[in-house]
Write an enzyme that holds these catalytic residues in place. Structure first.
Site, PDB file in Angstrom:
ATOM      1  CG  ASP A  40      -2.318   0.607   0.867  1.00 59.66           C
ATOM      2  OD1 ASP A  40      -2.329   1.674   0.216  1.00 59.66           O
ATOM      3  OD2 ASP A  40      -3.336   0.021   1.232  1.00 59.66           O
ATOM      4  CG  ASP A  73       2.360   3.776  -7.620  1.00 57.19           C
ATOM      5  OD1 ASP A  73       1.334   3.130  -7.912  1.00 57.19           O
ATOM      6  OD2 ASP A  73       2.600   4.912  -8.089  1.00 57.19           O
ATOM      7  CG  MET A  74      -1.694  -0.177  -7.416  1.00 59.38           C
ATOM      8  SD  MET A  74      -3.319  -0.685  -6.792  1.00 59.38           S
ATOM      9  CE  MET A  74      -4.286   0.793  -7.132  1.00 59.38           C
ATOM     10  CE  LYS A  97     -11.123  -6.311   1.512  1.00 55.18           C
ATOM     11  NZ  LYS A  97     -12.210  -5.304   1.435  1.00 55.18           N
ATOM     12  CG  HIS A 141     -14.786  -0.752  -6.791  1.00 54.21           C
ATOM     13  ND1 HIS A 141     -15.923  -0.701  -6.018  1.00 54.21           N
ATOM     14  CD2 HIS A 141     -13.761  -0.457  -5.939  1.00 54.21           C
ATOM     15  CE1 HIS A 141     -15.610  -0.393  -4.772  1.00 54.21           C
ATOM     16  NE2 HIS A 141     -14.309  -0.240  -4.703  1.00 54.21           N
TER      17      HIS A 141
END
Length: 357
Positions: A224, A246-247, A260, A264
């Site tokens: 995260d 950083d994803m 999860k 969205h």
């Protein structure tokens, strides 16, 4: 005439619908669900509730009206006590039981509700008409129009009330994760063959710790933002690693990547960037991405569909993301280079997808 009267009543119910969420927010902040719970299984009288909640004497005459509305809305029940005059006893319903901290550990969905009814989210929704009429490319969302920065800017400490909102958001999401995690760990076949898992955007690690406890052979980590990881809890024996990053740029290598309620929040193009990093992270043989998100239209229930569409509208108000149907998910998966996936219901209006390279 009768049809017009019914239509008028429905119109008024929708128009004043915001008062239901505001009354629920008020009840939680006053501690009313918890007060009723602590009175035991027999319910709580109005006098008992007044004695337990922080309402000054001058405001107490108004409390019966709030309680009457909450009971009429199905959040509590109200029953007259036989032989005790006009005394009314309030009891929890299945809805309000979800709000209660039953064991003092912070369980219950009250923090999640308070996050969703916060001025940051409600204020963003109030800017929907102005946003629709604006052609300013800098205003990507109504949230930006309302608060001068996007949701992630607030999470990173920019904008008014950022510190309060950041804490509120993280606590709220953790409470929702605690509620969902029991459903997730019951999907035991999802974790078969998995020896390492990284929970991307996993916040305080609620889900990762639960998975690590349920499946001790799985080495779990959380990725995260740095400001989130800085406030991560101390090791509670679950052995979860916390990684700041950083994803969009890199995800640690693992057998499985868990997303999860992450995708969205993001546009289709950003989802492709995230999934590209997921493909790099998972092992080519047996690796997979586990996605917990909504699949619009997945349930025949009209109530479930309405919730999915409400959350979709929320995503439009506060993020650049959206809730997606089967066709939209499939396009993203295929465009991201994945070969196969399988989706099934997880809980009510939520689904779980296993995505394979």
């Amino acid at each position: 005439m009768a049809s017009n009267a019914q239509a008028h009543a429905e119109l008024c119910s929708i128009t004043f619908g915001y008062l239901k969420s505001m009354a629920l927010d008020c009840a939680i902040k006053l501690g009313i669900p918890q007060a009723i719970h602590l009175c035991g299984g027999g319910g709580a009288s109005l006098a008992a509730i007044m004695a337990a909640v922080p309402v000054p004497e001058s405001r107490r005459p108004y409390l019966p009206r709030l309680m009457r509305f909450l009971a009429a809305s199905g959040i509590f029940t109200d029953d007259a006590v036989v032989g005790v005059g006009e005394e009314v006893v309030y009891r929890l319903t299945p809805v309000s039981r979800l709000l209660v901290d039953h064991d003092g550990s912070g369980s219950g969905l009250s923090p999640f509700v308070v996050t969703q009814t916060s001025k940051h989210f409600v204020g963003a929704a109030m800017h929907l008409p102005d946003w629709f009429q604006s052609d300013d490319p800098a205003l990507e969302t109504p949230f930006t129009m309302a608060h001068g920065t996007d949701l992630w800017g607030v999470m990173m400490g920019r904008g008014g009330g950022a510190e309060v909102m950041n804490q509120l958001f993280n606590v709220g999401m953790a409470s929702h994760s605690r509620f969902m995690v029991d459903f997730l760990v019951c999907e035991r076949d999802v974790f078969e063959g998995v020896t390492s898992l990284v929970d991307v955007g996993g916040g305080s690690g609620t889900v990762a710790r639960a998975i690590a406890r349920a499946f001790p052979h799985v080495k779990c980590s959380v990725l995260d933002l740095p400001n989130v990881i800085e406030s991560a809890p101390a090791d509670d024996g679950a052995g979860v690693d916390y990684i700041a990053g950083d994803m969009m740029k890199s995800i640690p290598s693992a057998d499985a990547v868990l997303l999860k309620h992450v995708l969205h929040d993001w546009s289709d193009q950003d989802c492709l960037k995230i999934l590209a990093q997921c493909r790099k992270a998972i092992h080519a043989a047996g690796g997979k991405v586990i996605i917990v998100d909504m699949l619009v239209g997945s349930s025949p229930s009209r109530d479930m569909l309405q919730v999915q569409l409400q959350v979709d509208l929320l995503m439009m108000a506060i993020t650049t993301g959206k809730e997606r149907d089967e066709q939209q998910w499939r396009k993203i998966f295929m465009d991201a280079g994945f070969s196969n996936y399988e989706t099934r219901p997880l809980m009510g209006f939520t689904s779980i997808t296993q995505l394979y390279p």
